[in-house]
Write a protein that holds these residues in place. Structure first.
Motif, PDB file in Angstrom:
ATOM      1  N   TYR A  79      31.870  52.135  42.867  1.00  0.00           N
ATOM      2  CA  TYR A  79      32.452  50.875  43.320  1.00  0.00           C
ATOM      3  C   TYR A  79      32.587  50.864  44.840  1.00  0.00           C
ATOM      4  O   TYR A  79      32.311  49.844  45.485  1.00  0.00           O
ATOM      5  N   THR A  80      32.987  51.985  45.412  1.00  0.00           N
ATOM      6  CA  THR A  80      33.145  52.069  46.859  1.00  0.00           C
ATOM      7  C   THR A  80      31.798  51.970  47.569  1.00  0.00           C
ATOM      8  O   THR A  80      31.656  51.240  48.560  1.00  0.00           O
ATOM      9  N   VAL A  81      30.796  52.686  47.075  1.00  0.00           N
ATOM     10  CA  VAL A  81      29.453  52.628  47.674  1.00  0.00           C
ATOM     11  C   VAL A  81      28.903  51.208  47.593  1.00  0.00           C
ATOM     12  O   VAL A  81      28.296  50.711  48.551  1.00  0.00           O
TER      13      VAL A  81
ATOM     14  N   ALA B 151      32.216  44.195  42.236  1.00  0.00           N
ATOM     15  CA  ALA B 151      32.981  45.246  41.549  1.00  0.00           C
ATOM     16  C   ALA B 151      34.076  45.818  42.442  1.00  0.00           C
ATOM     17  O   ALA B 151      35.209  46.033  41.993  1.00  0.00           O
ATOM     18  N   ASN B 152      33.747  46.057  43.694  1.00  0.00           N
ATOM     19  CA  ASN B 152      34.746  46.591  44.621  1.00  0.00           C
ATOM     20  C   ASN B 152      35.878  45.581  44.810  1.00  0.00           C
ATOM     21  O   ASN B 152      37.055  45.951  44.824  1.00  0.00           O
ATOM     22  N   ALA B 153      35.538  44.309  44.944  1.00  0.00           N
ATOM     23  CA  ALA B 153      36.552  43.274  45.102  1.00  0.00           C
ATOM     24  C   ALA B 153      37.425  43.159  43.850  1.00  0.00           C
ATOM     25  O   ALA B 153      38.629  42.939  43.951  1.00  0.00           O
ATOM     26  N   LEU B 154      36.818  43.325  42.691  1.00  0.00           N
ATOM     27  CA  LEU B 154      37.595  43.273  41.448  1.00  0.00           C
ATOM     28  C   LEU B 154      38.665  44.347  41.437  1.00  0.00           C
ATOM     29  O   LEU B 154      39.841  44.071  41.171  1.00  0.00           O
ATOM     30  N   ASN B 155      38.295  45.570  41.747  1.00  0.00           N
ATOM     31  CA  ASN B 155      39.257  46.675  41.685  1.00  0.00           C
ATOM     32  C   ASN B 155      40.267  46.643  42.823  1.00  0.00           C
ATOM     33  O   ASN B 155      41.321  47.269  42.723  1.00  0.00           O
ATOM     34  N   LYS B 156      39.972  45.925  43.889  1.00  0.00           N
ATOM     35  CA  LYS B 156      40.916  45.792  45.000  1.00  0.00           C
ATOM     36  C   LYS B 156      41.840  44.588  44.809  1.00  0.00           C
ATOM     37  O   LYS B 156      42.684  44.315  45.646  1.00  0.00           O
ATOM     38  N   GLY B 157      41.667  43.843  43.724  1.00  0.00           N
ATOM     39  CA  GLY B 157      42.515  42.682  43.458  1.00  0.00           C
ATOM     40  C   GLY B 157      42.139  41.460  44.269  1.00  0.00           C
ATOM     41  O   GLY B 157      42.953  40.564  44.441  1.00  0.00           O
ATOM     42  N   SER B 158      40.910  41.382  44.749  1.00  0.00           N
ATOM     43  CA  SER B 158      40.491  40.267  45.591  1.00  0.00           C
ATOM     44  C   SER B 158      39.953  39.077  44.803  1.00  0.00           C
ATOM     45  O   SER B 158      39.781  38.005  45.371  1.00  0.00           O
ATOM     46  N   HIS B 159      39.653  39.255  43.532  1.00  0.00           N
ATOM     47  CA  HIS B 159      39.177  38.137  42.725  1.00  0.00           C
ATOM     48  C   HIS B 159      40.341  37.241  42.358  1.00  0.00           C
ATOM     49  O   HIS B 159      41.474  37.692  42.181  1.00  0.00           O
ATOM     50  N   ILE B 160      40.065  35.984  42.218  1.00  0.00           N
ATOM     51  CA  ILE B 160      41.094  35.040  41.807  1.00  0.00           C
ATOM     52  C   ILE B 160      41.411  35.311  40.344  1.00  0.00           C
ATOM     53  O   ILE B 160      40.536  35.336  39.494  1.00  0.00           O
ATOM     54  N   ARG B 161      42.680  35.541  40.089  1.00  0.00           N
ATOM     55  CA  ARG B 161      43.129  35.770  38.715  1.00  0.00           C
ATOM     56  C   ARG B 161      44.154  34.706  38.364  1.00  0.00           C
ATOM     57  O   ARG B 161      44.741  34.083  39.220  1.00  0.00           O
ATOM     58  N   VAL B 162      44.398  34.546  37.102  1.00  0.00           N
ATOM     59  CA  VAL B 162      45.348  33.550  36.636  1.00  0.00           C
ATOM     60  C   VAL B 162      46.726  34.196  36.570  1.00  0.00           C
ATOM     61  O   VAL B 162      47.301  34.381  35.513  1.00  0.00           O
ATOM     62  N   SER B 163      47.247  34.555  37.732  1.00  0.00           N
ATOM     63  CA  SER B 163      48.528  35.257  37.808  1.00  0.00           C
ATOM     64  C   SER B 163      49.680  34.396  37.319  1.00  0.00           C
ATOM     65  O   SER B 163      50.629  34.907  36.729  1.00  0.00           O
ATOM     66  N   ILE B 164      49.621  33.095  37.560  1.00  0.00           N
ATOM     67  CA  ILE B 164      50.707  32.210  37.130  1.00  0.00           C
ATOM     68  C   ILE B 164      50.836  32.251  35.618  1.00  0.00           C
ATOM     69  O   ILE B 164      51.936  32.375  35.082  1.00  0.00           O
ATOM     70  N   VAL B 165      49.721  32.181  34.923  1.00  0.00           N
ATOM     71  CA  VAL B 165      49.761  32.233  33.457  1.00  0.00           C
ATOM     72  C   VAL B 165      50.184  33.619  32.987  1.00  0.00           C
ATOM     73  O   VAL B 165      51.017  33.749  32.083  1.00  0.00           O
ATOM     74  N   LEU B 166      49.646  34.659  33.603  1.00  0.00           N
ATOM     75  CA  LEU B 166      50.006  36.017  33.199  1.00  0.00           C
ATOM     76  C   LEU B 166      51.482  36.307  33.423  1.00  0.00           C
ATOM     77  O   LEU B 166      52.114  37.013  32.645  1.00  0.00           O
ATOM     78  N   ASN B 167      52.057  35.763  34.499  1.00  0.00           N
ATOM     79  CA  ASN B 167      53.468  35.984  34.786  1.00  0.00           C
ATOM     80  C   ASN B 167      54.379  35.152  33.891  1.00  0.00           C
ATOM     81  O   ASN B 167      55.545  35.490  33.710  1.00  0.00           O
ATOM     82  N   ALA B 168      53.862  34.045  33.347  1.00  0.00           N
ATOM     83  CA  ALA B 168      54.678  33.157  32.527  1.00  0.00           C
ATOM     84  C   ALA B 168      54.861  33.672  31.106  1.00  0.00           C
ATOM     85  O   ALA B 168      55.816  33.286  30.434  1.00  0.00           O
ATOM     86  N   VAL B 169      53.973  34.533  30.656  1.00  0.00           N
ATOM     87  CA  VAL B 169      54.067  35.037  29.280  1.00  0.00           C
ATOM     88  C   VAL B 169      54.778  36.383  29.263  1.00  0.00           C
ATOM     89  O   VAL B 169      54.918  37.041  30.290  1.00  0.00           O
TER      90      VAL B 169
END
Length: 173
Positions: free
Chosen positions: A12-14, A63-81
């Motif tokens: 992922y780093t490479v 892949a690197n962005a995914l593991n660094k938390g740079s992708h847009i995620r549905v945090s509002i929905v995840l935090n609401a449940v």
């Protein structure tokens, strides 16, 4: 398990470093094209090469962005449940994401095969064989599929994914 984890994290780093190098290549191409225009020279194919580097940078960075938390995620929905529903929602998201990434990887592989089979070249002045930029896209897509599958399997076995949480995720806890 330690060597597998180090290998995956290294991959992922490479991939992220290669994406960064592609961005540097874009910068160099733009500068060279500017210098060529100022001196009255012509650099045919520079926009095409910059486009290829941009596509490579995008796919290699996924892949690197995914593991660094740079992708847009549905945090509002995840935090609401609740925590149990959150686990199932994350499993569902990673499963759909991994399946989609593997699907796109397969068809990228097929597209690359057709480009090689039919000697497909770009429409620009450079007539670059299209299998070259498509190879970078395929590699980046496969690494993203591996990263999503890695996070899914880690989530299933440990209850936690490997994505570094961003500020909005940690505020809800």
């Amino acid at each position: 398990m330690g060597i597998v984890r180090r290998t995956l994290d290294g991959m992922y780093t490479v991939s992220g470093v290669l994406a960064g190098l592609c961005l540097i290549a874009i910068l160099c191409l733009i500068i060279i094209q500017m210098l060529a225009r100022w001196t009255g020279e012509v650099f045919p194919g520079a926009p095409d090469y910059a486009g290829y580097a941009m596509a490579a940078a995008s796919f290699l960075a996924f892949a690197n962005a995914l593991n660094k938390g740079s992708h847009i995620r549905v945090s509002i929905v995840l935090n609401a449940v609740g925590p149990r529903a959150r686990l199932w929602l994350e499993i569902w998201c990673f499963a759909i994401g991994a399946a989609t990434a593997w699907y796109v990887s397969y068809y990228s592989y097929r597209m690359l095969g057709f480009a090689i089979k039919f000697n497909d070249v770009s429409q620009g002045q450079d007539a670059t064989p299209l299998w070259i930029p498509q190879s970078a896209m395929l590699v980046g897509m496969i690494i993203l599929a591996i990263a999503l599958t890695d996070n899914l399997l880690t989530l299933l076995t440990t209850g936690q994914h490997r994505i570094i949480r961003d500020v909005t995720d940690t505020q809800a806890e």
